[in-house]
Design an enzyme around this catalytic site. Structure first.
Site, PDB file in Angstrom:
ATOM      1  N   HIS A 159       0.766  -1.281   0.052  1.00 49.14           N
ATOM      2  CA  HIS A 159       0.012   0.212  -0.087  1.00 49.14           C
ATOM      3  C   HIS A 159       0.825   1.377   0.140  1.00 49.14           C
ATOM      4  CE1 HIS A 159      -3.559  -2.479   0.393  1.00 49.14           C
ATOM      5  NE2 HIS A 159      -3.368  -2.683   1.564  1.00 49.14           N
ATOM      6  N   ASP A 195      -3.001 -10.275  -2.432  1.00 49.23           N
ATOM      7  CA  ASP A 195      -3.358  -9.988  -1.257  1.00 49.23           C
ATOM      8  C   ASP A 195      -5.018  -9.660  -1.466  1.00 49.23           C
ATOM      9  OD1 ASP A 195      -2.160  -8.685   1.394  1.00 49.23           O
ATOM     10  OD2 ASP A 195      -3.946  -7.673   0.902  1.00 49.23           O
ATOM     11  N   HIS A 197      -6.528  -6.995  -0.386  1.00 54.25           N
ATOM     12  CA  HIS A 197      -6.538  -5.792  -0.516  1.00 54.25           C
ATOM     13  C   HIS A 197      -5.575  -5.246  -1.663  1.00 54.25           C
ATOM     14  CE1 HIS A 197      -7.316  -6.461   3.821  1.00 54.25           C
ATOM     15  NE2 HIS A 197      -8.488  -5.722   3.398  1.00 54.25           N
ATOM     16  N   ASP A 284      -4.540 -13.127   3.327  1.00 61.68           N
ATOM     17  CA  ASP A 284      -5.922 -12.736   3.902  1.00 61.68           C
ATOM     18  C   ASP A 284      -7.276 -13.093   2.975  1.00 61.68           C
ATOM     19  OD1 ASP A 284      -4.823 -10.693   1.989  1.00 61.68           O
ATOM     20  OD2 ASP A 284      -5.140  -8.871   3.567  1.00 61.68           O
TER      21      ASP A 284
END
Length: 340
Positions: A159, A195, A197, A284
């Site tokens: 991120h 991931d 996200h 995740d």
């Protein structure tokens, strides 16, 4: 397979995050690494310490002013007589200026952050720096001939953009690994982000480049963090147009839906014909993850690893998310087994 880890990750510990409107203890915690190390030990694999690098190497993907802020933020916090953890309270959103870097500490924290979910504590810089060293070491080993390496990075990185932190990320480990492989003379590098996200920071860093392909499978940003990037129509710009591919999937996606997207995503990687692959390995996507909404079971991580390993590319796997702490180790080990 070489596995790289630094115990300095534990220096980044403590603090609270603002998660979906509530101030809660951070889901990203040192225990995540403890469980991964335990699973690695059960599998009989050994870990190695990372090499040391000069901080100047971080400017290959990050802005110098941002790095200077990260390096000195907590000392400045202490100089104000404060302790504990730092979170921003204001951001330069629409209609506000971004062309001036403020001088005040709190203003600069909001300028360089894009959320209030990534607390800075006393050891954050040291931990982020060590995580980046793990990724750089893993990349150097692949550049020197290793077929696969795993960087057990914490804090994670995908991120973090050129000049911003967020999503528990401060330095973009996967981007640093990809750039390191480029600097070693490999003409084309692919980054596959699995991931839950979207890897908004990695996308931003390579947005206008055709020498690094970015492919991401993630939760639909209409409802899932980081919300404001990760749509399918984001394809890159300039020289990078057509070298960015996003596969946003709805809540509740199971292996069947995920596997279909994975097949298409890997097809883009194959068509690109990279000299090496960097995998942002977030687990995740697991059905028991407390902040994610996919429905992949434990056995699906074996399938995921097998599909990626079948590309038979020199591969750097970089640890990203995964917040079902008790299961994170086994899920990571299941992916790594396909390479080990």
């Amino acid at each position: 397979m070489k596995l790289i880890h630094s115990p300095l990750h534990a220096l980044h510990d403590g603090g609270m995050e603002l998660h979906r409107g509530e101030l809660v203890p951070c889901y990203e915690m040192p225990a995540r690494v403890d469980h991964i190390l335990a699973a690695i030990a059960r599998a009989g694999w050994a870990v190695e310490a990372p090499r040391e690098y000069d901080d100047a190497v971080f400017t290959s993907v990050h802005d110098a002013d941002y790095l200077a802020f990260l390096r000195g933020a907590y000392d400045a916090w202490r100089a104000e007589g404060r302790d504990g953890f730092m979170l921003p309270g204001a951001f330069p959103a629409r209609g506000l200026r971004r062309d001036r870097v403020p001088t005040g500490l709190h203003a600069r924290l909001g300028y360089y952050a894009f959320d209030a979910g990534s607390p800075i504590v006393a050891g954050t810089w040291q931990a982020a720096r060590a995580a980046a060293h793990c990724a750089l070491t893993a990349a150097d080993l692949v550049a020197a001939g290793e077929r696969s390496t795993y960087a057990l990075c914490r804090p994670p990185g995908h991120h973090a953009g050129r000049g911003m932190l967020g999503g528990y990320c401060f330095l973009n480990n996967a981007a640093l690994a990809a750039q390191r492989l480029r600097d070693a003379g490999m003409a084309r590098i692919a980054v596959l982000d699995v991931d839950y996200h979207h890897g908004n920071g990695t996308q931003e860093i390579f947005w206008d480049r055709d020498d690094v392909l970015f492919v991401s499978i993630h939760g639909d940003p209409n409802t899932e963090y980081p919300f404001f990037l990760g749509h399918a129509d984001e394809r890159g710009a300039g020289a990078g147009e057509g070298y960015n591919h996003n596969f946003p999937l709805p809540r509740g996606t199971d292996w069947a839906g995920y596997a279909a997207a994975l097949e298409t995503a890997l097809g883009h990687v194959v068509d690109y014909a990279p000299q090496a692959l960097v995998v942002s390995l977030g687990v995740d996507i697991f059905e028991g993850d407390p902040i994610s909404q996919f429905r992949l079971g434990a056995a699906d991580f074996t399938r995921l690893g097998a599909h990626i390993a079948a590309l038979e590319l020199p591969t750097v796997l970089v640890q990203e998310g995964g917040y079902a702490v008790a299961e994170i180790g086994d899920n990571v080990a299941s992916v790594l087994a396909a390479f080990a």
